[in-house]
Structures are given as C-alpha cells and as structure tokens.
Design an enzyme around this catalytic site. Structure first.
Site, PDB file in Angstrom:
ATOM      1  N   GLU A  38       0.812  -1.225  -0.058  1.00 60.94           N
ATOM      2  CA  GLU A  38       0.092   0.057  -0.012  1.00 60.94           C
ATOM      3  C   GLU A  38       0.840   1.340  -0.086  1.00 60.94           C
ATOM      4  OE1 GLU A  38      -3.193   0.408  -0.407  1.00 60.94           O
ATOM      5  OE2 GLU A  38      -2.874   2.703  -0.331  1.00 60.94           O
ATOM      6  N   THR A  82      -6.095   2.606  -5.168  1.00 65.75           N
ATOM      7  CA  THR A  82      -5.900   1.294  -5.141  1.00 65.75           C
ATOM      8  C   THR A  82      -6.652   0.410  -5.906  1.00 65.75           C
ATOM      9  OG1 THR A  82      -5.387   1.173  -2.622  1.00 65.75           O
ATOM     10  CG2 THR A  82      -6.236  -0.710  -3.442  1.00 65.75           C
TER      11      THR A  82
HETATM   12  C1  GP9 Z   1      -8.640   0.057   1.703  1.00 58.99           C
HETATM   13  C2  GP9 Z   1      -7.692   0.334   0.740  1.00 58.99           C
HETATM   14  C3  GP9 Z   1      -7.506   1.706   0.482  1.00 58.99           C
HETATM   15  O1  GP9 Z   1      -9.550  -1.141   1.630  1.00 58.99           O
HETATM   16  O2  GP9 Z   1      -7.171  -0.581  -0.352  1.00 58.99           O
HETATM   17  O3  GP9 Z   1      -7.569   2.089  -0.632  1.00 58.99           O
HETATM   18  P1  GP9 Z   1      -6.879   3.653  -1.357  1.00 58.99           P
HETATM   19  O4  GP9 Z   1      -7.538   4.794  -0.321  1.00 58.99           O
HETATM   20  O5  GP9 Z   1      -5.439   3.563  -1.340  1.00 58.99           O
HETATM   21  O6  GP9 Z   1      -7.439   3.833  -2.571  1.00 58.99           O
HETATM   22 MN    MN Z   2      -3.918   2.484  -2.208  1.00 58.75          MN
END
Ligand code: GP9
Ligand code: MN
Length: 421
Positions: A38, A82
C-alpha cells in the site's frame, strides 16, 4: 459498438510484444502470489533515514537469487487509487480518467487473470483486512472470476489490531495463513496490505524506526509505517519459505500508487535532498515491482514499465500465451516491450523524454526539449492507447469478443457472503 472492437483488436495486435523464449513458461504450473504494498513509493527502496535502512527486508529481496527488481516501474493510477492498481493488474486495461472502474463498471464483461488461470486449474483468492464493499470489491471481483474473498469479516477485528483502514498488516498476514492453507494448488492469491496508508498513523509499540524530521507529519511517519509493512511482509515470507511454497510460487510485490502527494513538495525536497521539479515529481511516481521466479537468476531490470504491463509479464512466466487477449500492456521481459509509460492524465515518461503538462523534458538533465517527430509519435500512441482502453471499459466491449479457449466469466457463480463465527 462492436466495430470499435475491431479498432481495439487491430491496435492490440499491432503493439503485441512476443515473449522472451528464455522467460516464457519458466514458472509453468506454479502458484502466483501478489503482495500489494500500500502507498509504497520506490524511493523507499535502499533509502537511509538517519543512517538506517527504512525497509531492510524489501531491500534485501531486490538482490536475492531468483528475484527481478524493476527500478523504473511507474504507477499509472488515477482517482481510483488502489482500485485502479488492482484493475490494471487483473486486466491489463487502464483505469478511467475519472472515478473508479470498480465502482462504476463492476458489472462489465472482463477476461481477468483469475479466470484465465482458473481455466488452467488454478484456485483464486484475495485477502484484505477491510470490509468487502470498500471500492465495491465484492461486485467487481465476481466479474474478475475470483473464487474466494477473505475480507475483514474473516479476521479478528479487535480494536487493538485495527487502525486507519482496517486490520493492521502484521495480524493480517498472521491470521491469513489458516485461510490461505485451504486453497488448492496451483492457486492465484493476492494480499492487499493497508497499514502504510495516509495519514500514516502508527502506535509507539509498532514504530521500530524513528520518524523523519521535516515537520510535515504525514511525510515524517510514512517511514515508520513503511518499516512496519516491511516487517509484516518479511514474516509472511518466512512462512512461505518454511512451508515450501516459496519454491513453487511466483511472488509479485508492487506499490499501488504514491504515498506522498505533490502537496508535500517542501518536505520531500528535504527527504530527497533536491528541489522537487516536474521531472523529480514524475520520478517520485515510481513504485517498486519485484518478481520472484523460482529457479531463475534474477537481477535488476532497468527498462521502463508500468502497472499495465504486469499481467502479460506474469502470464508469460506461467506459460500462458496472451496473443488472443485484449491487453494494453506488454511483457516487461520482451525485446519488443514499449518503454513509453502513459500516466492516466495523458502525460508520459520514457528513457528519452518526460512529457509533463504540455512540456517535454530530458529525463537526465531536467532541461526542456523541443517536440520532435519521435515525441509526436509517442504522444499519439499514448493517446490512442488510453482512449481505446477507455472505449473498451465505457462500451463494455469485451462482451463482443471472446479470446480463443476462454470461457466467459459467469458472475452468478461467485458470492462472498460470509457469516462470521
Ligand atoms: C482500503 C484500501 C485503500 O480497503 O485498499 O484504498 P486507497 O485509499 O489507497 O485507494
Ligand atoms: Mn492504495
């Protein structure tokens, strides 16, 4: 309509890059495991804060035998963040110029990786410590042909283990193992981490490295949550090694998008020790791509690429021919791979030129350069790639075309209902 599909097919056929025979099928029949890092930017790799490595495990992985580390690999996400990264990696189609495909086009027809592999006997599962409706994953994953979705309802979401978007990465990996063990081999598995997420909160107990000292609090703690992620990943890797899965699995690590936005230029100038010019800002859009392929030499790969390119790269490693698929990326190991990397806003980067906001820069000197014929051609190609991919998504065009040997995904076959014990 379906005549647009003819344009798409012609374009995709013309830019197809045939696999390097030395890499094709190197991991045939093996499991494929994705570790979604992440908000992880590439500058963290080998970065030293107060003389200390921030991510010692991932650093060591970049030169481990059998791992390929791509050090000029860019995220190509837009507003879908994401979800855009996931979408590109599963489909080799671009996210949309506005919004998220997962939330607006979840019911479309796709020819996604879990289904392509499913036809070759692979089980598939996604693990994530947030609830299944976030980014509309529970609807989109059905269209991608994902068999199992272990969302937050499968984990122990007690308050001491939950922070920010959900279950912290260490308990997440730990609690994933028993569920992971239920998969039949070969499998596709994706682990989506979340602790390293803006604004990068972390408890005293979890912080094993001091913060940076720019005075910008999210930049400063970014290093601490990145270290936490590094440690979480390491312990999962230890499990993969000790269980023997490490030798039978391709493992792909990727950063999904930037963690520090361009609103933090002043702090980032201190971190990078240089002014954040447009070219530097573009370089900060690099995210790591690290692929472990058992039985190979590995190495550091300098060619330019982006998230759109991961799927054909991986499918070729697994010995899957991609010629008949509608994919907008190309195999990173192919001699014919294009090193022009489009960003979602139409900007692009390549080893020769960075095209940013209507200006063209020499990537090494940062000096602006005139638009020559080559740049014109690159620009035309980038616009065509993005707009044809958008046509596929907006027009749901894949319903008009089924690749040879592919059975269309039936969304009805999937449900992720789960009543927690
Ligand atoms: C939450 C995570 C965050 O489930 O995948 O997503 P993002 O804010 O980075 O798009
Ligand atoms: Mn993300």
């Amino acid at each position: 309509d379906s005549s647009d599909m003819t344009d798409v097919r012609n374009f995709v056929k013309a830019q197809y890059a045939k696999p390097d025979p030395k890499m094709f099928g190197k991991a045939k029949g093996m499991n494929i495991i994705y570790i979604h890092l992440e908000s992880f930017q590439n500058f963290l790799i080998n970065y030293k804060l107060n003389g200390q490595e921030v991510t010692p495990y991932l650093n060591s992985l970049t030169h481990e035998k059998g791992t390929y580390y791509f050090d000029h690999f860019f995220h190509q996400t837009g507003q879908g963040k994401t979800s855009d990264a996931e979408f590109m990696l599963e489909n080799s189609l671009f996210g949309l110029p506005q919004g998220s495909v997962l939330t607006t086009k979840a019911q479309n027809t796709f020819q996604s990786q879990p289904a392509i592999l499913g036809e070759r006997g692979y089980d598939s599962a996604v693990f994530h410590g947030n609830y299944k409706t976030f980014w509309n994953r529970d609807e989109a994953y059905k269209s991608f042909g994902i068999n199992h979705f272990f969302d937050a309802s499968w984990y122990n979401m007690n308050s001491k283990d939950v922070l920010n978007y959900g279950l912290k990465d260490k308990p997440f990996f730990k609690e994933s193992i028993p569920m992971f063990k239920t998969l039949k081999q070969p499998f596709y598995a994706k682990f989506i981490t979340l602790s390293n997420h803006f604004p990068y909160p972390i408890s005293k107990e979890d912080a094993t490295i001091g913060p940076a000292t720019t005075g910008d609090s999210s930049v400063d703690s970014y290093f601490q949550t990145a270290r936490y992620l590094d440690e979480a990943v390491k312990s999962f890797m230890d499990y993969l090694k000790q269980s023997g899965l490490y030798n039978h699995s391709v493992i792909v690590f990727y950063g999904d998008h930037y963690g520090i936005s361009e609103n933090h230029k002043t702090a980032m100038a201190k971190i990078m020790g240089t002014e954040i010019t447009p070219v530097e800002e573009a370089k900060l859009q690099e995210v790591p791509l690290i692929i472990h392929v058992p039985g190979t030499k590995g190495g550091i790969e300098h060619q330019y690429g982006g998230e759109i390119d991961v799927l054909p790269t991986v499918l070729h490693l697994l010995g899957v021919d991609t010629k008949d698929y509608i994919q907008f990326g190309t195999d990173l190991f192919s001699k014919q791979h294009s090193q022009v990397v489009p960003f979602r806003n139409g900007d692009f980067v390549s080893p020769d030129v960075y095209s940013l906001n209507g200006k063209y820069y020499n990537p090494d000197t940062g000096v602006t350069i005139p638009k020559d014929l080559e740049i014109k051609n690159d620009e035309k190609m980038v616009q065509e790639r993005l707009s044809l991919s958008d046509k596929v998504v907006y027009g749901d065009l894949l319903r008009f075309y089924t690749p040879k040997g592919f059975t269309p995904i039936n969304r009805e076959k999937y449900n992720y209902n789960h009543i927690p014990q």
